[in-house]
Design an enzyme around this catalytic site. Structure first.
Site: not given
Length: 578
Positions: A389, A407, A409, A431, A461
Site C-alpha cells: 500500500t 494499494t 495489497n 483481504d 485497514s
C-alpha cells in the site's frame, strides 16, 4: 534519566538506522516556523505534497504549479506512483480517497477492488481446506481494480485540470524509464521466485539474462506507457469497457481466473459518508467501512479519551503505551467479528457509540494486560453503516486537503502482469476471510462479515484521516502503508500531535507499537527505549521486536504554512510550493 528526552533521542536513533541519504543531524520540526526542518519534511505557503518517491512528489508539484490545486496534485502523484512504486500501488489496484474541499465539503470515494461476479465463499477450498496461495498469487487472487475510476471521479468532483493532463507525465516516465532505488530493487529480489512464474512480469522486472533488476538500473515500462496514453487519449472507458478489459478477461479465462470483461464494465466507485468523530474537541474525519481503519482509529481514540494520557506519558511513556496497546487489542477484537463491506454485511454503527466505548475502556487495566474479546455494540442488527500500500497527501492554500491511500495489497500484488498491459494486478482477494480461522498475508483473522461474495469489497485497514481543530480549521492529515499497522500508525500520529503536543515530523519518526489482538503479541520497533520495552514486558506484554513498521505520510498546518512530512524509515519526498 528524563524519559521524554530519552524518547526523542531514540527517535533520532530510528532515523540513524533508516539509511537515509541526507544528514540526520538536522533538528526535528520546532514550533517556531523559522526553525530548520529535518530532511524528511518541507514547507510551502501555497501548498505541499508528500509521497514515498521523489518523482511522484515532483509530479504532484508540477500539476499544481501548472494551474492545478491539491486535488490535481494528489491524483498526478498517485498515478505516477503506479510507475515508480509499482510494488505498492497502481491502476491495477484500488484506493480510498478522503478530501476536504475549500468549500468545506468532505468527499469520500471508495475505489476499493471488488470480487469477480463468479466469486464464491468456498473458492479457495481444496480438499475441504483453504489454500492461501490461491488468494495471494496468480489469477484467482485478482479483484476488479477500482483506482482509476475513483481518481477520475475525484478529478471531476474537485480538480481544476483535465484528467488526461494528470496521466501523461506518468506515461512519459514509464516510456523513458527511471533509476531503480534500493527499496524497489529489494522488493524485486525478495519476490523473484514468484515473479518468475509469470513471464510478462519477469520481462518487465528482470534483465534480459533473467536476473532481477538492481539498484541504479533503468526500469522502462513501454506497455504501461501505452496503457496510460490510451487512457489519456480515449478516456477511462477504454480501460473498463474497451481493449484493456477485453485483454485481461481473455488472459483470465486461459489461466483459470474468474475476473471477466463484464467485471470491469460493471465496476463503479462508491460514494461514502465520511466517519466524523471527536477527540479532545478536535474533529477526526476518517473512512467508513469497508475500511476498518476509520472505525478503529475512532474507537481507540475515544477509549483513550477517558485517561489523562498526556500526563501519564510525561511521567512514564511505557504506561501510556500500555494503555494504547490495550485499546488497540479491544478494537482489533471487534474488527475480527463485526467489520466487512456494509453493502453485504451488517456493520454496527454502535461500534463508535460513546457509551459502548466507555464500557470497552473500563476493561483496560492500567497496570497489566488483560484478555480481549469482541464486544456487543448497541443495536447490532438495526443501526448500521450504509450500504502493500502507499499513501499520498496534498494540501493547498485555498483549503483543499486530500488523503489517498492506494494499494495492490502485498508486494507486486498477485505478481500478474497481463501481456501487453504493463499493469501489476492486485491480490486483494486475500483481504477477504477465505475460511474462518485462516490468517491472511498480514496474519489477520476475519469472520463471516468478511467472507468472499460476488462483487463484494474486501475489508481494508487503509485509514486516510483528516483532523480539524476546535474551530473546524484544517489541523493535519495523515495516512500510512503497512497492512494492519496502518491503523496503529495513523492512531499514533494523531495521538502524538493532539495529545502529546508534538509536531507531525516528531510523531512520524517516533518508535511505533502495534497490537492486533491475534496473535496476542505487542509488535515494537527495536528503537523503542530498552527501559520502555522492559516496563511493557513486566506488564504482561509479549514483545515482538521488528526493525521498522509501516510507512506514514502527512501534512500539518502551522499558522499560514503547510508542512509536509514523509516517513524517514524509507526514501521518500516531501515538498512545498509557494
Amino acid at each position: 534519566m528524563n524519559s521524554r528526552r530519552a524518547w526523542l533521542r531514540n527517535s533520532a536513533a530510528l532515523l540513524a538506522g533508516a539509511a537515509i541519504a541526507p544528514s540526520l543531524a538536522s533538528p526535528l520540526i520546532a514550533d517556531d516556523s523559522n526553525q530548520p526542518l529535518p530532511p524528511f519534511a518541507a514547507r510551502g505557503t501555497a501548498g505541499a505534497v508528500a509521497t514515498v518517491h521523489p518523482i511522484a512528489t515532483a509530479a504532484g508539484i508540477d500539476a499544481a504549479k501548472q494551474g492545478g490545486n491539491a486535488i490535481d496534485a494528489a491524483i498526478a502523484a498517485a498515478v505516477m506512483l503506479g510507475v515508480v512504486d509499482s510494488h505498492n500501488s497502481g491502476l491495477g489496484g484500488g484506493c480510498f480517497i478522503l478530501a476536504r474541499l475549500a468549500s468545506g465539503k468532505t468527499v469520500c470515494i471508495d475505489g476499493r477492488e471488488t470480487a469477480p461476479a463468479k466469486a464464491t465463499r468456498d473458492m479457495y477450498l481444496r480438499g475441504g481446506k483453504a489454500d492461501p496461495n490461491l488468494s495471494q498469487t496468480g489469477a484467482l487472487a485478482v479483484a476488479t481494480p477500482g483506482a482509476l475510476r475513483a481518481y477520475e471521479l475525484l478529478s471531476r468532483e474537485a480538480g481544476t485540470r483535465k484528467f488526461a493532463e494528470l496521466i501523461l507525465p506518468a506515461a512519459q516516465v514509464a516510456e523513458e524509464g527511471f533509476a531503480i532505488d534500493r527499496v524497489l530493487a529489494g522488493r524485486i529480489a525478495a519476490t523473484r521466485e514468484t515473479i518468475a512464474q509469470f513471464p510478462a512480469t519477469a520481462e518487465v522486472l528482470f534483465t534480459a539474462s533473467g536476473k532481477p533488476l538492481e539498484t541504479g538500473m533503468t526500469l522502462r515500462q513501454r506497455d504501461l506507457a501505452r496503457t496510460l496514453r490510451m487512457i489519456a487519449e480515449q478516456g477511462v472507458d477504454w480501460f473498463y469497457e474497451g481493449e484493456l478489459a477485453e485483454r485481461i478477461g481473455a488472459w483470465m479465462r486461459e489461466h483459470g481466473g474468474l475476473l471477466s470483461q463484464d467485471d470491469f464494465k460493471n465496476y463503479q466507485p462508491a460514494r461514502r459518508e465520511p466517519l466524523s468523530t471527536s477527540f479532545r474537541r478536535n474533529t477526526i474525519l476518517g473512512f467508513p467501512p469497508p475500511s476498518s481503519g476509520g472505525v478503529h482509529v475512532a474507537q481507540i481514540l475515544k477509549m483513550l479519551e477517558r485517561f489523562p494520557l498526556a500526563e501519564i506519558h510525561r511521567s512514564s511513556p511505557a504506561a501510556a503505551l500500555h494503555l494504547i496497546a490495550e485499546a488497540m487489542k479491544l478494537a482489533f477484537a471487534d474488527r475480527a467479528k463485526w467489520l466487512g463491506d456494509p453493502d453485504f454485511a451488517k456493520v454496527p454503527r454502535g461500534l463508535i457509540d460513546e457509551k459502548y466505548l466507555m464500557a470497552r475502556a473500563s476493561l483496560i487495566n492500567p497496570q497489566e494486560t488483560t484478555a480481549a474479546v469482541a464486544g456487543e455494540p448497541p443495536h447490532p442488527q438495526s443501526d448500521l453503516f450504509s450500504k502493500h500500500t502507499t499513501h499520498i497527501t496534498a494540501a493547498d492554500r485555498a483549503g483543499n486537503i486530500v488523503a489517498i491511500t492506494a494499494t495492490v495489497n502485498t508486494t507486486f500484488g498477485s505478481k500478474v502482469i497481463v501481456p501487453g498491459t504493463g499493469l501489476v494486478l492486485n491480490n486483494e482477494m486475500d483481504d477477504f476471510s477465505i475460511e474462518p480461522g485462516v490468517r491472511n498475508a498480514f496474519g489477520l483473522i476475519g469472520g463471516q462479515a468478511n467472507e468472499v461474495a460476488a462483487r463484494k469489497r474486501p475489508l481494508s485497514s487503509m485509514s486516510p484521516t483528516i483532523v480539524l481543530d476546535v474551530d473546524q480549521k484544517f489541523r493535519l492529515t495523515t495516512g500510512a502503508a503497512g497492512g494492519p499497522t496502518i491503523i496503529s500508525q495513523v492512531l499514533l500520529n494523531v495521538l502524538r500531535t493532539l495529545e502529546f503536543g508534538e509536531n507531525l515530523a516528531t510523531a512520524i519518526a517516533a518508535p511505533r507499537i502495534h497490537q492486533q489482538w491475534s496473535p496476542d503479541e505487542l509488535r515494537c520497533e527495536k528503537t523503542l527505549p530498552q527501559e520502555v520495552q522492559d516496563d511493557l514486558s513486566s506488564r504482561g506484554h509479549q514483545l515482538k521486536l521488528v526493525d521498522s513498521m509501516g510507512v506514514s505520510q502527512g501534512i500539518e498546518r502551522r499558522d499560514d504554512t503547510l508542512v509536509a512530512v514523509h516517513d524517514p524509515r524509507v526514501p521518500g519526498s516531501a515538498r512545498g510550493w509557494s
